[in-house]
Design a protein around this motif. Structure first.
Motif, PDB file in Angstrom:
ATOM      1  N   ALA A 196       0.846  -1.196   0.000  1.00 56.52           N
ATOM      2  CA  ALA A 196       0.000   0.000   0.000  1.00 56.52           C
ATOM      3  C   ALA A 196       0.883   1.249   0.000  1.00 56.52           C
ATOM      4  O   ALA A 196       0.618   2.226  -0.711  1.00 56.52           O
ATOM      5  CB  ALA A 196      -0.906  -0.014   1.222  1.00 56.52           C
ATOM      6  N   ARG A 197       1.970   1.193   0.782  1.00 52.83           N
ATOM      7  CA  ARG A 197       2.877   2.338   0.861  1.00 52.83           C
ATOM      8  C   ARG A 197       3.551   2.605  -0.499  1.00 52.83           C
ATOM      9  O   ARG A 197       3.638   3.741  -0.946  1.00 52.83           O
ATOM     10  CB  ARG A 197       3.945   2.015   1.916  1.00 52.83           C
ATOM     11  CG  ARG A 197       4.984   3.081   2.081  1.00 52.83           C
ATOM     12  CD  ARG A 197       6.111   2.563   2.946  1.00 52.83           C
ATOM     13  NE  ARG A 197       6.985   3.630   3.357  1.00 52.83           N
ATOM     14  CZ  ARG A 197       8.142   3.420   3.958  1.00 52.83           C
ATOM     15  NH1 ARG A 197       8.557   2.212   4.240  1.00 52.83           N
ATOM     16  NH2 ARG A 197       8.906   4.440   4.283  1.00 52.83           N
ATOM     17  N   VAL A 198       3.974   1.522  -1.160  1.00 54.95           N
ATOM     18  CA  VAL A 198       4.646   1.666  -2.462  1.00 54.95           C
ATOM     19  C   VAL A 198       3.667   2.235  -3.505  1.00 54.95           C
ATOM     20  O   VAL A 198       4.021   3.110  -4.298  1.00 54.95           O
ATOM     21  CB  VAL A 198       5.256   0.314  -2.919  1.00 54.95           C
ATOM     22  CG1 VAL A 198       5.723   0.369  -4.360  1.00 54.95           C
ATOM     23  CG2 VAL A 198       6.414  -0.081  -2.003  1.00 54.95           C
ATOM     24  N   SER A 199       2.407   1.755  -3.473  1.00 53.29           N
ATOM     25  CA  SER A 199       1.421   2.259  -4.453  1.00 53.29           C
ATOM     26  C   SER A 199       1.142   3.735  -4.225  1.00 53.29           C
ATOM     27  O   SER A 199       0.945   4.498  -5.168  1.00 53.29           O
ATOM     28  CB  SER A 199       0.101   1.501  -4.334  1.00 53.29           C
ATOM     29  OG  SER A 199       0.331   0.165  -4.598  1.00 53.29           O
ATOM     30  N   GLU A 200       1.140   4.150  -2.950  1.00 58.88           N
ATOM     31  CA  GLU A 200       0.876   5.557  -2.647  1.00 58.88           C
ATOM     32  C   GLU A 200       2.051   6.439  -3.071  1.00 58.88           C
ATOM     33  O   GLU A 200       1.875   7.509  -3.644  1.00 58.88           O
ATOM     34  CB  GLU A 200       0.629   5.693  -1.145  1.00 58.88           C
ATOM     35  CG  GLU A 200      -0.005   7.026  -0.777  1.00 58.88           C
ATOM     36  CD  GLU A 200       0.005   7.243   0.726  1.00 58.88           C
ATOM     37  OE1 GLU A 200       0.155   8.389   1.142  1.00 58.88           O
ATOM     38  OE2 GLU A 200      -0.126   6.252   1.458  1.00 58.88           O
ATOM     39  N   LEU A 201       3.280   5.925  -2.807  1.00 55.71           N
ATOM     40  CA  LEU A 201       4.468   6.715  -3.163  1.00 55.71           C
ATOM     41  C   LEU A 201       4.677   6.783  -4.670  1.00 55.71           C
ATOM     42  O   LEU A 201       5.154   7.784  -5.198  1.00 55.71           O
ATOM     43  CB  LEU A 201       5.717   6.074  -2.542  1.00 55.71           C
ATOM     44  CG  LEU A 201       6.111   6.446  -1.138  1.00 55.71           C
ATOM     45  CD1 LEU A 201       7.224   5.530  -0.658  1.00 55.71           C
ATOM     46  CD2 LEU A 201       6.570   7.899  -1.052  1.00 55.71           C
ATOM     47  N   PHE A 202       4.361   5.672  -5.354  1.00 59.40           N
ATOM     48  CA  PHE A 202       4.654   5.578  -6.794  1.00 59.40           C
ATOM     49  C   PHE A 202       3.402   5.153  -7.565  1.00 59.40           C
ATOM     50  O   PHE A 202       3.321   3.997  -8.020  1.00 59.40           O
ATOM     51  CB  PHE A 202       5.752   4.544  -7.049  1.00 59.40           C
ATOM     52  CG  PHE A 202       7.005   4.734  -6.262  1.00 59.40           C
ATOM     53  CD1 PHE A 202       7.912   5.734  -6.590  1.00 59.40           C
ATOM     54  CD2 PHE A 202       7.300   3.902  -5.204  1.00 59.40           C
ATOM     55  CE1 PHE A 202       9.075   5.899  -5.868  1.00 59.40           C
ATOM     56  CE2 PHE A 202       8.467   4.057  -4.475  1.00 59.40           C
ATOM     57  CZ  PHE A 202       9.363   5.066  -4.810  1.00 59.40           C
ATOM     58  N   PRO A 203       2.430   6.052  -7.747  1.00 60.62           N
ATOM     59  CA  PRO A 203       1.211   5.657  -8.471  1.00 60.62           C
ATOM     60  C   PRO A 203       1.530   5.097  -9.854  1.00 60.62           C
ATOM     61  O   PRO A 203       0.831   4.206 -10.347  1.00 60.62           O
ATOM     62  CB  PRO A 203       0.430   6.971  -8.579  1.00 60.62           C
ATOM     63  CG  PRO A 203       1.017   7.881  -7.545  1.00 60.62           C
ATOM     64  CD  PRO A 203       2.413   7.438  -7.295  1.00 60.62           C
ATOM     65  N   VAL A 204       2.616   5.575 -10.464  1.00 56.91           N
ATOM     66  CA  VAL A 204       2.953   5.124 -11.817  1.00 56.91           C
ATOM     67  C   VAL A 204       3.236   3.621 -11.837  1.00 56.91           C
ATOM     68  O   VAL A 204       2.953   2.938 -12.830  1.00 56.91           O
ATOM     69  CB  VAL A 204       4.144   5.939 -12.392  1.00 56.91           C
ATOM     70  CG1 VAL A 204       5.435   5.662 -11.646  1.00 56.91           C
ATOM     71  CG2 VAL A 204       4.345   5.662 -13.866  1.00 56.91           C
ATOM     72  N   LEU A 205       3.748   3.072 -10.743  1.00 52.69           N
ATOM     73  CA  LEU A 205       4.049   1.634 -10.713  1.00 52.69           C
ATOM     74  C   LEU A 205       2.761   0.819 -10.681  1.00 52.69           C
ATOM     75  O   LEU A 205       2.693  -0.278 -11.242  1.00 52.69           O
ATOM     76  CB  LEU A 205       4.926   1.281  -9.502  1.00 52.69           C
ATOM     77  CG  LEU A 205       6.314   1.930  -9.469  1.00 52.69           C
ATOM     78  CD1 LEU A 205       7.098   1.414  -8.276  1.00 52.69           C
ATOM     79  CD2 LEU A 205       7.085   1.665 -10.767  1.00 52.69           C
ATOM     80  N   ALA A 206       1.738   1.370 -10.035  1.00 52.77           N
ATOM     81  CA  ALA A 206       0.448   0.673 -10.007  1.00 52.77           C
ATOM     82  C   ALA A 206      -0.152   0.681 -11.417  1.00 52.77           C
ATOM     83  O   ALA A 206      -0.679  -0.331 -11.895  1.00 52.77           O
ATOM     84  CB  ALA A 206      -0.480   1.343  -9.009  1.00 52.77           C
ATOM     85  N   GLU A 207       0.001   1.830 -12.123  1.00 52.15           N
ATOM     86  CA  GLU A 207      -0.539   1.929 -13.498  1.00 52.15           C
ATOM     87  C   GLU A 207       0.159   0.951 -14.445  1.00 52.15           C
ATOM     88  O   GLU A 207      -0.422   0.477 -15.402  1.00 52.15           O
ATOM     89  CB  GLU A 207      -0.325   3.345 -14.036  1.00 52.15           C
ATOM     90  CG  GLU A 207      -1.226   4.384 -13.412  1.00 52.15           C
ATOM     91  CD  GLU A 207      -0.697   5.797 -13.650  1.00 52.15           C
ATOM     92  OE1 GLU A 207       0.101   5.997 -14.588  1.00 52.15           O
ATOM     93  OE2 GLU A 207      -1.065   6.690 -12.860  1.00 52.15           O
ATOM     94  N   ARG A 208       1.460   0.716 -14.191  1.00 53.40           N
ATOM     95  CA  ARG A 208       2.249  -0.126 -15.109  1.00 53.40           C
ATOM     96  C   ARG A 208       2.471  -1.540 -14.580  1.00 53.40           C
ATOM     97  O   ARG A 208       3.412  -2.203 -14.990  1.00 53.40           O
ATOM     98  CB  ARG A 208       3.641   0.503 -15.304  1.00 53.40           C
ATOM     99  CG  ARG A 208       3.654   1.923 -15.748  1.00 53.40           C
ATOM    100  CD  ARG A 208       3.387   1.997 -17.253  1.00 53.40           C
ATOM    101  NE  ARG A 208       3.124   3.368 -17.623  1.00 53.40           N
ATOM    102  CZ  ARG A 208       4.065   4.239 -17.923  1.00 53.40           C
ATOM    103  NH1 ARG A 208       5.310   3.877 -17.906  1.00 53.40           N
ATOM    104  NH2 ARG A 208       3.744   5.477 -18.249  1.00 53.40           N
TER     105      ARG A 208
END
Ligand code: ATP
Length: 269
Positions: free
Chosen positions: A121-133
């Motif tokens: 959850a922390r990584v998705s919040e810090l790096f929204p672009v990683l969730a998109e890709r």
């Protein structure tokens, strides 16, 4: 939190890479390690993360303590489990694996499934672009996105100390500003950071304390603000990064004002 005392490192018989190096990292701090090519910055991070042996290096003197326990003779995987995670130079992601698979690989170092979910959850919040890709192969990401993935993967194991080796290397000014903001954000979430950088201006904006390595020895150390004002640091390491410095300063100021607003809201509520 981290205490390096009198550290000496050699590669093979002939190369002395570090001698008598001291470094202290307090809980809740960002410490920058500056220096030119070959000064020994990466060697210091390898020694702390226990990976020197993979590069043909060995500790010849001194000790490294993390939370008061010696870590300088531990296996790298054990160092990760203790809470110290390194992001090596050169954006080392698993190029053929997807973003999601890279993050899952990082999560193998997490202490429990609950920690892994929280880290995700922390990584998705810090790096929204990683969730998109998430389904994209990591090798197809831009340089800046790969750097974010490398940092995100390291965060997946829930470190209390993150070691970053030249995260700004080869990135455009705008991306360097974003990386500076992300480091500030990671720190504000309670993870201490050692930031190795040749881009001294960016590093000194983000860090509380800094040390300058010169040919394997600490030449200067102190509060980041004092080092930024020092004539020697100005002459040797500052300048030549003007555009990226402005971006980094703006991003860091924004991250710090968000942090203050969140603290105020917590305090008021
Ligand atoms: P850069 O900013 O160029 O990455 P650095 O400050 O990180 O430099 P190190 O890579 O730690 O410096 O290198 C310190 C010294 O150790 C240099 O003299 C370098 O040539 C040497 N060195 C680094 N890695 C090895 C290795 N695997 N084998 C032998 N010598 C090495």
């Amino acid at each position: 939190m981290l205490s390096v005392r009198g550290l000496g490192v050699r590669y093979g018989r002939s190369v002395s890479a570090l001698e008598g190096v001291d470094l202290e990292v307090a809980t809740d701090s960002v410490v920058a390690v500056l220096g030119g090519n070959g000064a020994g910055k990466s060697t210091l991070l390898r020694a702390v993360s226990g990976t020197l042996g993979l590069h043909g290096g060995a500790i010849t003197s001194g000790e490294i303590r993390f939370r008061d326990e010696r870590i300088d003779r531990l296996d790298p995987a054990v160092v990760v489990r203790r809470g110290v995670v390194a992001v090596p130079e050169g954006r080392q992601v698993f190029a053929r694996m997807t973003v999601e698979e890279n993050l899952r690989a990082g999560g193998l170092g997490a202490r429990s499934a609950a920690d892994r979910t929280a880290a995700r959850a922390r990584v998705s919040e810090l790096f929204p672009v990683l969730a998109e890709r998430s389904g994209q192969r990591a090798g197809l990401l831009s340089g800046g996105e790969q750097q974010m993935l490398a940092i995100g993967r390291a965060l997946m194991s829930g470190p209390s100390l993150l070691l970053l080796d030249e995260p700004s290397l080869g990135l455009a000014p705008q991306m360097i500003g974003r990386i500076a903001r992300i480091v500030t954000e990671i720190h504000s979430q309670g993870t201490a950071v050692v930031l190795v950088e040749q881009n001294a201006t960016m590093a000194l904006q983000v860090a509380d304390h800094a040390a300058v390595l010169e040919v394997g020895r600490i030449a200067l150390a102190g509060p980041a603000e004092e080092l930024a004002a020092s004539n020697d640091v100005q002459r040797l390491y500052l300048g030549g990064h003007a555009e990226s410095d402005e971006q980094a300063a703006a991003e860091v100021a924004q991250a710090r004002s968000h942090r203050s607003a969140r603290r105020l809201a917590r305090w008021a509520g």
